[in-house]
Design a protein around this motif. Structure first.
Motif, PDB file in Angstrom:
ATOM      1  N   LEU A   1       0.841  -1.196   0.000  1.00 11.60           N
ATOM      2  CA  LEU A   1       0.000   0.000   0.000  1.00 11.60           C
ATOM      3  C   LEU A   1       0.871   1.239   0.000  1.00 11.60           C
ATOM      4  CD1 LEU A   1      -2.681  -0.759   2.741  1.00 11.60           C
ATOM      5  CD2 LEU A   1      -2.949  -0.929   0.286  1.00 11.60           C
ATOM      6  N   THR A   2       0.477   2.219  -0.790  1.00 10.72           N
ATOM      7  CA  THR A   2       1.053   3.554  -0.723  1.00 10.72           C
ATOM      8  C   THR A   2      -0.116   4.492  -0.493  1.00 10.72           C
ATOM      9  OG1 THR A   2       2.811   2.924  -2.255  1.00 10.72           O
ATOM     10  CG2 THR A   2       2.453   5.285  -1.904  1.00 10.72           C
ATOM     11  N   ILE A   3      -0.138   5.117   0.666  1.00  9.59           N
ATOM     12  CA  ILE A   3      -1.245   5.987   1.045  1.00  9.59           C
ATOM     13  C   ILE A   3      -0.697   7.401   1.209  1.00  9.59           C
ATOM     14  CG2 ILE A   3      -3.044   6.452   2.744  1.00  9.59           C
ATOM     15  CD1 ILE A   3      -2.848   3.431   3.485  1.00  9.59           C
ATOM     16  N   THR A   4      -1.261   8.309   0.425  1.00 13.10           N
ATOM     17  CA  THR A   4      -0.846   9.704   0.470  1.00 13.10           C
ATOM     18  C   THR A   4      -2.033  10.557   0.873  1.00 13.10           C
ATOM     19  OG1 THR A   4       0.658   9.257  -1.374  1.00 13.10           O
ATOM     20  CG2 THR A   4       0.246  11.562  -0.849  1.00 13.10           C
ATOM     21  N   SER A   5      -1.833  11.418   1.850  1.00 13.78           N
ATOM     22  CA  SER A   5      -2.864  12.353   2.268  1.00 13.78           C
ATOM     23  C   SER A   5      -2.358  13.761   1.989  1.00 13.78           C
ATOM     24  CB  SER A   5      -3.169  12.192   3.762  1.00 13.78           C
ATOM     25  OG  SER A   5      -4.138  13.142   4.157  1.00 13.78           O
TER      26      SER A   5
ATOM     27  N   ARG B   1      -5.588  -3.473   7.350  1.00 16.57           N
ATOM     28  CA  ARG B   1      -6.501  -2.378   7.721  1.00 16.57           C
ATOM     29  C   ARG B   1      -6.215  -1.909   9.151  1.00 16.57           C
ATOM     30  NH1 ARG B   1     -12.213  -4.127   7.019  1.00 16.57           N
ATOM     31  NH2 ARG B   1     -12.217  -3.006   5.056  1.00 16.57           N
ATOM     32  N   ARG B   2      -6.016  -2.850  10.046  1.00 19.43           N
ATOM     33  CA  ARG B   2      -5.752  -2.499  11.453  1.00 19.43           C
ATOM     34  C   ARG B   2      -4.425  -1.758  11.596  1.00 19.43           C
ATOM     35  NH1 ARG B   2      -6.987  -4.215  16.815  1.00 19.43           N
ATOM     36  NH2 ARG B   2      -5.834  -2.730  18.063  1.00 19.43           N
ATOM     37  N   ILE B   3      -3.396  -2.197  10.895  1.00 20.86           N
ATOM     38  CA  ILE B   3      -2.084  -1.543  10.963  1.00 20.86           C
ATOM     39  C   ILE B   3      -2.197  -0.104  10.460  1.00 20.86           C
ATOM     40  CG2 ILE B   3       0.243  -1.517   9.974  1.00 20.86           C
ATOM     41  CD1 ILE B   3       0.012  -4.662  10.005  1.00 20.86           C
ATOM     42  N   VAL B   4      -2.874   0.101   9.338  1.00 23.67           N
ATOM     43  CA  VAL B   4      -3.039   1.442   8.773  1.00 23.67           C
ATOM     44  C   VAL B   4      -3.780   2.343   9.761  1.00 23.67           C
ATOM     45  CG1 VAL B   4      -4.184   2.770   6.945  1.00 23.67           C
ATOM     46  CG2 VAL B   4      -2.858   0.717   6.372  1.00 23.67           C
ATOM     47  N   SER B   5      -4.818   1.823  10.354  1.00 22.83           N
ATOM     48  CA  SER B   5      -5.589   2.594  11.330  1.00 22.83           C
ATOM     49  C   SER B   5      -4.722   2.990  12.530  1.00 22.83           C
ATOM     50  CB  SER B   5      -6.803   1.781  11.794  1.00 22.83           C
ATOM     51  OG  SER B   5      -7.511   2.468  12.789  1.00 22.83           O
ATOM     52  N   ASP B   6      -3.991   2.031  13.063  1.00 25.57           N
ATOM     53  CA  ASP B   6      -3.149   2.294  14.237  1.00 25.57           C
ATOM     54  C   ASP B   6      -2.014   3.267  13.921  1.00 25.57           C
ATOM     55  OD1 ASP B   6      -4.732   0.572  15.696  1.00 25.57           O
ATOM     56  OD2 ASP B   6      -3.242  -1.052  15.774  1.00 25.57           O
TER      57      ASP B   6
ATOM     58  N   GLY C   1       0.331   8.413  14.510  1.00 23.01           N
ATOM     59  CA  GLY C   1       1.077   9.478  13.836  1.00 23.01           C
ATOM     60  C   GLY C   1       0.465  10.848  14.011  1.00 23.01           C
ATOM     61  N   GLY C   2      -0.647  10.935  14.756  1.00 18.30           N
ATOM     62  CA  GLY C   2      -1.223  12.233  15.058  1.00 18.30           C
ATOM     63  C   GLY C   2      -2.419  12.613  14.200  1.00 18.30           C
ATOM     64  N   PHE C   3      -2.933  11.683  13.424  1.00 18.52           N
ATOM     65  CA  PHE C   3      -4.087  11.936  12.564  1.00 18.52           C
ATOM     66  C   PHE C   3      -5.263  11.087  13.036  1.00 18.52           C
ATOM     67  CE2 PHE C   3      -0.378  12.930  10.064  1.00 18.52           C
ATOM     68  CZ  PHE C   3      -0.730  14.118   9.449  1.00 18.52           C
TER      69      PHE C   3
ATOM     70  N   LEU D   1      -7.197   6.136   9.996  1.00 19.13           N
ATOM     71  CA  LEU D   1      -7.668   5.922   8.631  1.00 19.13           C
ATOM     72  C   LEU D   1      -8.205   4.493   8.530  1.00 19.13           C
ATOM     73  CD1 LEU D   1      -8.018   6.757   5.685  1.00 19.13           C
ATOM     74  CD2 LEU D   1      -5.654   6.037   5.292  1.00 19.13           C
ATOM     75  N   ASN D   2      -9.491   4.363   8.346  1.00 20.59           N
ATOM     76  CA  ASN D   2     -10.120   3.046   8.207  1.00 20.59           C
ATOM     77  C   ASN D   2     -10.328   2.766   6.727  1.00 20.59           C
ATOM     78  OD1 ASN D   2     -10.404   2.462  11.024  1.00 20.59           O
ATOM     79  ND2 ASN D   2     -11.969   4.051  11.075  1.00 20.59           N
ATOM     80  N   LEU D   3      -9.475   1.933   6.175  1.00 17.89           N
ATOM     81  CA  LEU D   3      -9.555   1.599   4.752  1.00 17.89           C
ATOM     82  C   LEU D   3     -10.868   0.900   4.435  1.00 17.89           C
ATOM     83  CD1 LEU D   3      -5.995   0.142   4.089  1.00 17.89           C
ATOM     84  CD2 LEU D   3      -6.836   2.408   3.469  1.00 17.89           C
TER      85      LEU D   3
END
Length: 171
Positions: free
Chosen positions: A74-78, A125-130, A135-137, A140-142
């Motif tokens: 996954l590459t997730i950019t905000s 999904r859990r790793i991304v959310s955690d 990280g201060g945001f 993010l629930n994919l």
């Protein structure tokens, strides 16, 4: 360990029905990076995030019999809507090692790139959310990824690329 059965049946030497079997042997983070660009440069005004998620899959045979390694990358950019300033960048390579039996060779490729990622996606999904939360945001629930459609899109992309490369005969 999880076991998956897709309903296709085979007959063993004694005439008993045996279907495909999948066991998740292990799963792990191969590589992960989280860059909080917003914290590095500081916030200057209102933040209105626009999140883009790119998904890549890879599968390969391992040296042990019936074992395969499947990776979700996954590459997730905000980015901040309007200013296009990057808020954060998360890159994750998550691997599952599977023991797979009774899957015909012609069905192995889609099985590896559809069923295996489907089994390990909840952990991704859990790793991304955690990580985004830590990280201060906001976490993010994919959304659920349609691995069947992802597979079909990749097959169509490969077919289109092969058709473009095919030389046309001279008239």
């Amino acid at each position: 360990m999880a076991e998956q059965d897709n309903g296709a049946a085979k007959t063993d030497t004694q005439g008993a029905q045996t279907g495909p079997k999948m066991n998740v042997l292990t799963q792990f983070i191969r590589d992960m990076s989280f860059e909080n660009a917003l914290a590095q440069r500081g916030s200057g005004g209102e933040v209105n995030p626009d999140v883009q998620v790119a998904v890549n899959l890879d599968a390969k045979k391992r040296s042990a019999e019936h074992q395969f390694e499947v990776m979700i990358k996954l590459t997730i950019t905000s980015k901040n809507k309007g200013t296009e300033d990057t808020l954060f960048l998360l890159e994750l390579e998550y691997v599952g090692v599977f023991q797979i039996e009774n899957v015909p060779d012609d069905q192995m490729h889609p099985f590896l790139l559809i069923e295996c990622p489907r089994m390990i996606f909840p952990f991704v999904r859990r790793i991304v959310s955690d990580v985004t939360r830590d990280g201060g945001f906001p976490p993010l629930n994919l959304e659920t990824i349609d691995f069947v459609q992802l597979y079909r899109n990749e097959i169509m992309r490969r077919q289109a690329a092969a058709a473009e490369e095919k030389p046309t005969p001279d008239a």
